[in-house]
Design a protein around this motif. Structure first.
Motif, PDB file in Angstrom:
ATOM      1  N   ARG A   1      -2.459  -4.749  10.311  1.00  0.00           N
ATOM      2  CA  ARG A   1      -3.088  -4.290  11.553  1.00  0.00           C
ATOM      3  C   ARG A   1      -3.796  -2.945  11.328  1.00  0.00           C
ATOM      4  O   ARG A   1      -4.922  -2.749  11.748  1.00  0.00           O
ATOM      5  N   ASP A   2      -3.128  -2.034  10.619  1.00  0.00           N
ATOM      6  CA  ASP A   2      -3.733  -0.729  10.353  1.00  0.00           C
ATOM      7  C   ASP A   2      -5.019  -0.891   9.546  1.00  0.00           C
ATOM      8  O   ASP A   2      -6.004  -0.192   9.774  1.00  0.00           O
TER       9      ASP A   2
ATOM     10  N   LEU B   1       6.760  -4.356   8.546  1.00  0.00           N
ATOM     11  CA  LEU B   1       5.948  -3.484   7.683  1.00  0.00           C
ATOM     12  C   LEU B   1       4.652  -4.187   7.277  1.00  0.00           C
ATOM     13  O   LEU B   1       3.554  -3.622   7.369  1.00  0.00           O
ATOM     14  N   GLN B   2       4.785  -5.444   6.880  1.00  0.00           N
ATOM     15  CA  GLN B   2       3.608  -6.202   6.429  1.00  0.00           C
ATOM     16  C   GLN B   2       2.591  -6.384   7.578  1.00  0.00           C
ATOM     17  O   GLN B   2       1.404  -6.143   7.411  1.00  0.00           O
ATOM     18  N   ASP B   3       3.084  -6.760   8.756  1.00  0.00           N
ATOM     19  CA  ASP B   3       2.202  -6.960   9.911  1.00  0.00           C
ATOM     20  C   ASP B   3       1.521  -5.647  10.304  1.00  0.00           C
ATOM     21  O   ASP B   3       0.346  -5.618  10.665  1.00  0.00           O
TER      22      ASP B   3
ATOM     23  N   VAL C   1      12.358 -11.531  13.466  1.00  0.00           N
ATOM     24  CA  VAL C   1      11.462 -10.780  12.569  1.00  0.00           C
ATOM     25  C   VAL C   1      12.289  -9.729  11.831  1.00  0.00           C
ATOM     26  O   VAL C   1      13.123  -9.062  12.432  1.00  0.00           O
ATOM     27  N   ASN C   2      12.077  -9.601  10.512  1.00  0.00           N
ATOM     28  CA  ASN C   2      12.820  -8.573   9.783  1.00  0.00           C
ATOM     29  C   ASN C   2      11.920  -7.372   9.463  1.00  0.00           C
ATOM     30  O   ASN C   2      10.722  -7.390   9.722  1.00  0.00           O
TER      31      ASN C   2
ATOM     32  N   VAL D   1       8.164   4.709   7.311  1.00  0.00           N
ATOM     33  CA  VAL D   1       8.803   5.355   8.474  1.00  0.00           C
ATOM     34  C   VAL D   1       8.275   4.742   9.768  1.00  0.00           C
ATOM     35  O   VAL D   1       9.030   4.462  10.702  1.00  0.00           O
ATOM     36  N   ARG D   2       6.984   4.473   9.820  1.00  0.00           N
ATOM     37  CA  ARG D   2       6.391   3.903  11.041  1.00  0.00           C
ATOM     38  C   ARG D   2       6.932   2.496  11.291  1.00  0.00           C
ATOM     39  O   ARG D   2       7.221   2.116  12.419  1.00  0.00           O
ATOM     40  N   ALA D   3       7.088   1.717  10.189  1.00  0.00           N
ATOM     41  CA  ALA D   3       7.618   0.347  10.348  1.00  0.00           C
ATOM     42  C   ALA D   3       9.066   0.385  10.832  1.00  0.00           C
ATOM     43  O   ALA D   3       9.470  -0.408  11.680  1.00  0.00           O
TER      44      ALA D   3
END
Ligand code: DC
Length: 229
Positions: A181-182, A175-177, A169-170, A151-153
């Motif tokens: 980062r998290d 989501l991966q980035d 960027v898709n 949901v955040r992505a």
């Protein structure tokens, strides 16, 4: 300075901190402070100067000649040495630079000192990763906002799309980035992202922006009552 006048909103990227913090600030007539913008601006600036952030000593040297300005107000301006970086820092690649520079303890100290200068007797809603734990541990009211990574992505993707900042960027990449980062933000030695023990946890996954902001305002009013007894 009265640090207890702070409503601290922490949480991972895309948890809705900025939207909620801005709305809450309007609702309770408080000043809004986005500390992530400061790490973004400094990460971007140092990267421009050095071409990389890997030489920690060189980054630290730059701090001596950095003047950061955060005048506040609706435009959420952020300037370094007079250069307005408000729009520039919202680019996708700047998120990783902010997270990388935030690992350096001297950078955290520099920005924390700056954040402390922004707080006076006026009520302030401050959002970030370590506001309730390290920056302002005596905050009047602490909130930890969260939602699932998916949901955040999606929220971050929609924001970038709306600003025309996707640049190829898709969603999968976002989501991966974000997960990378998290992980870095919550596993660093200095002031890692975590919920303060006395922070109210709000999972915004199935809630509207209005519902979350009302919940924060209600909790803030409850805290005011409790502490004035
Ligand atoms: O909230 P944001 O996405 O603009 O934050 C960018 C980065 O800055 C985040 O990945 C980690 C760092 N940050 C931090 O270390 N401490 C804060 N109080 C705010 C942000």
């Amino acid at each position: 300075m009265n640090f207890s006048q702070v409503i601290a909103i922490d949480g991972p990227s895309g948890s809705g901190k900025s939207t909620i913090a801005r709305l809450v600030a309007q609702k309770v007539s408080a000043i809004y402070v986005d500390t992530g913008a400061m790490f973004r601006a400094l990460g971007y600036f140092c990267h421009q100067e050095l071409g990389s952030l890997s030489a920690t000593d060189q980054v630290i040297n730059i701090l001596d000649r950095v003047k950061i300005e955060y005048p506040g107000g609706d435009q959420r301006l952020i300037l370094i040495n007079g250069e307005d970086l408000t729009q520039t820092i919202r680019q996708h690649h700047v998120s990783a630079l902010a997270s990388e520079i935030s690992l350096i303890p001297a950078v955290r100290e520099f920005l924390l000192t700056f954040q402390h200068t922004l707080v006076d007797d006026h009520l302030c809603v401050m959002e970030g990763r370590d506001i309730g734990t390290v920056g302002f541990p005596h905050s009047l009211c602490k909130i930890f906002l969260t939602a699932s990574a998916e949901v955040r992505a999606q929220r971050r993707y929609n924001q970038l799309e709306a600003k025309g900042e996707l640049k190829g960027v898709n969603l999968k990449q976002v989501l991966q980035d974000m997960e990378e980062r998290d992980h870095r933000d919550s596993h660093r030695v200095e002031a890692p992202l975590r919920r303060a023990e006395d922070a109210k946890l709000i999972d915004s996954e199935n809630m509207s922006i209005e519902q979350v902001s009302d919940m924060v305002v209600e909790y803030y009013r409850q805290r005011v009552k409790e502490t004035s007894r």
